[in-house]
Design a protein around this motif. Structure first.
Motif, PDB file in Angstrom:
ATOM      1  N   SER A 193      -6.585   8.615  -1.305  1.00 54.25           N
ATOM      2  CA  SER A 193      -7.182   7.718  -2.066  1.00 54.25           C
ATOM      3  C   SER A 193      -7.635   8.479  -3.200  1.00 54.25           C
ATOM      4  N   SER A 194      -8.203   9.854  -3.123  1.00 52.76           N
ATOM      5  CA  SER A 194      -8.406  10.518  -4.280  1.00 52.76           C
ATOM      6  C   SER A 194      -7.529  10.973  -5.002  1.00 52.76           C
ATOM      7  N   ALA A 195      -6.344  11.173  -4.523  1.00 54.17           N
ATOM      8  CA  ALA A 195      -5.245  11.467  -5.314  1.00 54.17           C
ATOM      9  C   ALA A 195      -4.530  10.281  -5.945  1.00 54.17           C
ATOM     10  N   GLY A 196      -5.217   9.176  -5.994  1.00 55.08           N
ATOM     11  CA  GLY A 196      -4.666   8.002  -6.716  1.00 55.08           C
ATOM     12  C   GLY A 196      -3.871   6.883  -5.715  1.00 55.08           C
ATOM     13  N   ASN A 197      -3.558   7.179  -4.591  1.00 58.62           N
ATOM     14  CA  ASN A 197      -3.056   6.433  -3.729  1.00 58.62           C
ATOM     15  C   ASN A 197      -3.577   5.364  -3.120  1.00 58.62           C
ATOM     16  N   THR A 198      -3.048   4.115  -2.779  1.00 57.50           N
ATOM     17  CA  THR A 198      -3.643   2.979  -2.230  1.00 57.50           C
ATOM     18  C   THR A 198      -3.468   3.144  -0.512  1.00 57.50           C
ATOM     19  N   VAL A 199      -4.608   2.833  -0.038  1.00 64.01           N
ATOM     20  CA  VAL A 199      -4.719   3.090   1.483  1.00 64.01           C
ATOM     21  C   VAL A 199      -5.074   1.987   2.146  1.00 64.01           C
ATOM     22  N   LEU A 200      -4.596   1.562   3.335  1.00 57.54           N
ATOM     23  CA  LEU A 200      -5.030   0.660   4.243  1.00 57.54           C
ATOM     24  C   LEU A 200      -5.226   1.522   5.367  1.00 57.54           C
TER      25      LEU A 200
ATOM     26  N   ALA B  59     -15.554   5.542   0.705  1.00 58.27           N
ATOM     27  CA  ALA B  59     -16.202   4.367  -0.258  1.00 58.27           C
ATOM     28  C   ALA B  59     -15.379   4.298  -1.655  1.00 58.27           C
ATOM     29  N   HIS B  60     -14.206   4.793  -1.497  1.00 56.13           N
ATOM     30  CA  HIS B  60     -13.464   4.935  -2.695  1.00 56.13           C
ATOM     31  C   HIS B  60     -12.526   3.529  -2.798  1.00 56.13           C
ATOM     32  N   LYS B  61     -12.621   3.277  -3.951  1.00 52.88           N
ATOM     33  CA  LYS B  61     -11.826   1.796  -4.332  1.00 52.88           C
ATOM     34  C   LYS B  61     -10.597   1.700  -3.871  1.00 52.88           C
ATOM     35  N   ASN B  62     -10.024   2.628  -3.728  1.00 54.08           N
ATOM     36  CA  ASN B  62      -8.544   2.448  -3.326  1.00 54.08           C
ATOM     37  C   ASN B  62      -8.467   2.591  -1.830  1.00 54.08           C
ATOM     38  N   ILE B  63      -9.347   2.456  -0.970  1.00 52.27           N
ATOM     39  CA  ILE B  63      -9.173   2.102   0.327  1.00 52.27           C
ATOM     40  C   ILE B  63      -9.665   1.005   0.805  1.00 52.27           C
ATOM     41  N   GLU B  64      -9.009   0.302   1.535  1.00 46.34           N
ATOM     42  CA  GLU B  64      -9.166  -1.192   2.172  1.00 46.34           C
ATOM     43  C   GLU B  64      -9.422  -0.648   3.466  1.00 46.34           C
ATOM     44  N   ILE B  65     -10.543  -1.265   4.433  1.00 44.33           N
ATOM     45  CA  ILE B  65     -10.675  -1.069   5.768  1.00 44.33           C
ATOM     46  C   ILE B  65     -10.483  -2.266   6.463  1.00 44.33           C
TER      47      ILE B  65
ATOM     48  N   TYR C  56       0.797  -1.024   0.008  1.00 43.36           N
ATOM     49  CA  TYR C  56      -0.147   0.069   0.027  1.00 43.36           C
ATOM     50  C   TYR C  56       0.780   1.190   0.159  1.00 43.36           C
ATOM     51  N   ASP C  57       0.238   2.318  -0.414  1.00 41.99           N
ATOM     52  CA  ASP C  57       0.968   3.668  -0.578  1.00 41.99           C
ATOM     53  C   ASP C  57       0.926   4.192   0.827  1.00 41.99           C
ATOM     54  N   TYR C  58      -0.401   3.804   1.370  1.00 42.71           N
ATOM     55  CA  TYR C  58      -0.411   4.505   3.027  1.00 42.71           C
ATOM     56  C   TYR C  58      -0.868   3.544   4.079  1.00 42.71           C
ATOM     57  N   LEU C  59      -0.397   3.326   5.035  1.00 41.44           N
ATOM     58  CA  LEU C  59      -1.187   2.822   6.013  1.00 41.44           C
ATOM     59  C   LEU C  59      -1.788   3.966   7.068  1.00 41.44           C
ATOM     60  N   VAL C  60      -3.194   3.897   7.336  1.00 43.71           N
ATOM     61  CA  VAL C  60      -3.702   4.976   8.256  1.00 43.71           C
ATOM     62  C   VAL C  60      -4.164   4.228   9.587  1.00 43.71           C
TER      63      VAL C  60
END
Length: 366
Positions: free
Chosen positions: A22-29, A204-210, A3-7
């Protein structure tokens, strides 16, 4: 997957960061140790059908059009101006202290242009403002301090007014007119469907995994990512290198009244001197929900439990500064929010802090 970011933390700070990145194109966990998103602002329908705030009342207000417009992308709003009463010896008075408070308490008939003179006659001049006691005495004098401030502060913080930094009492103004709104911000609204639905739309963005019920300790060992956004306690992140930072916690006692339309006459009633709880909040005022029965929450401040409020004292600030220096030296980690910055932020301030952090990270993946 990398992932680009762990939040870390799915409250306001973490959720805003996850949405922006995520809106800027990054993948986020996005992870949270609890089993829900929203942090302390999480709301839900209780077993009696009433929309409640399990972690105490969260009332949105801001003077920032930018913050309001940003959050408006994820919710419609219900106009709501919060009002608070304080109970003294069985009678209830508006808080913040205003003309009605003064006239009712002292059996006076002051006009707007006379209230300031009343305050002046009661004030105790303090040459150097250092503590919350200095602020209150310099503002309203001894009697109003004892009636409305000292007891409430001792319950809330476990400390006397004289032991707290001036900024705590400075949050509560006094007024010379009959304005009984607790806040005077330009934007005073509640999410029309509640905070949790607002957070769901935000995330709800597709780049976000919760991933819920997931600890940072587990995630940092088992996942691959380039940068961490940490919204938890900063002393926890650095494994208490300089000792634990003191926080004030809360215990909540929820109660439902099935045959009562309204339990009290306004959203919140404070109890500065009686009982061992600080306030009672009735949720139907906040949400505007039409329902049979009503649900309330009593708040009991305590020293143990989840951290809610950083305790503003000079020695605590000195310890935080040591952690802040470590944070500034840390690569690939950004600290965002109330606990990570050891600041008594309102919700809109947390959002602003998160937006600012993400702007600095814009286009940065490492």
């Amino acid at each position: 997957m990398q992932y680009d970011y762990l939040v870390v933390g799915a409250g306001f700070a973490g959720s805003v960061c996850a949405e922006r990145l995520s809106s800027a194109g990054n993948t986020v966990l996005l992870i949270d140790k609890r089993d829900h998103i929203g942090g302390n602002a999480y709301d839900c329908v209780d077993s009696n059908g009433i929309l409640i705030h399990p972690y105490g009342p969260h009332i949105f207000h801001t003077n920032s059009q930018r913050i309001f417009e940003y959050l408006s992308k994820f919710t419609d709003w219900r106009f709501y101006e919060h009002r608070v009463l304080a109970e003294l010896e069985g009678r209830r008075y508006p808080i913040p202290i205003n003309k009605t408070t003064i006239n009712t308490l002292y059996n006076l008939n002051l006009q707007d242009d006379e209230v300031e003179d009343f305050y002046k006659s009661r004030r105790i001049a303090v040459s150097e403002i250092r503590t919350s006691e200095d602020i209150v005495l310099n503002s309203v004098g001894h009697d109003l301090c004892e009636k409305f401030f000292r007891g409430y502060t001792r319950k809330q913080w476990g400390l006397d007014l004289s032991e707290l930094s001036a900024g705590v009492a400075a949050r509560i103004p006094t007024r010379t007119n009959d304005d009984d709104r607790y806040f005077t911000d330009s934007f005073q609204f509640m999410p029309s469907e509640g905070y949790s639905i607002m957070f769901e739309k935000m995330l709800a963005h597709k780049n976000i995994e919760i991933r819920l019920s997931t600890s940072y300790e587990y995630a940092k060992e088992s996942e691959s990512y380039r940068h961490t956004i940490f919204t938890g306690p900063i002393d926890l992140f650095f494994e208490y290198k300089f000792g634990p930072l003191p926080y004030r916690s809360l215990r909540f006692e929820h109660e439902h009244f099935p045959t009562t339309e309204f339990f009290q006459e306004t959203g919140t009633v404070n109890f500065p001197n009686d009982f061992n709880y600080t306030r009672i909040t009735e949720f139907k005022y906040l949400t505007g929900q039409q329902a049979e029965g009503t649900s309330i929450v009593r708040e009991f401040p305590q020293s143990d439990g989840d951290p809610y409020y950083p305790i503003p004292r000079p020695d605590n600030e000195a310890t935080f500064k040591k952690y802040q220096e470590l944070a500034e030296q840390s690569r690939n980690v950004t600290f965002v929010g109330r606990l990570a910055n050891y600041r008594y932020y309102n919700m809109d301030q947390v959002v602003a802090n998160a937006l600012s952090a993400c702007e600095k990270l814009s286009g940065q993946k490492g």
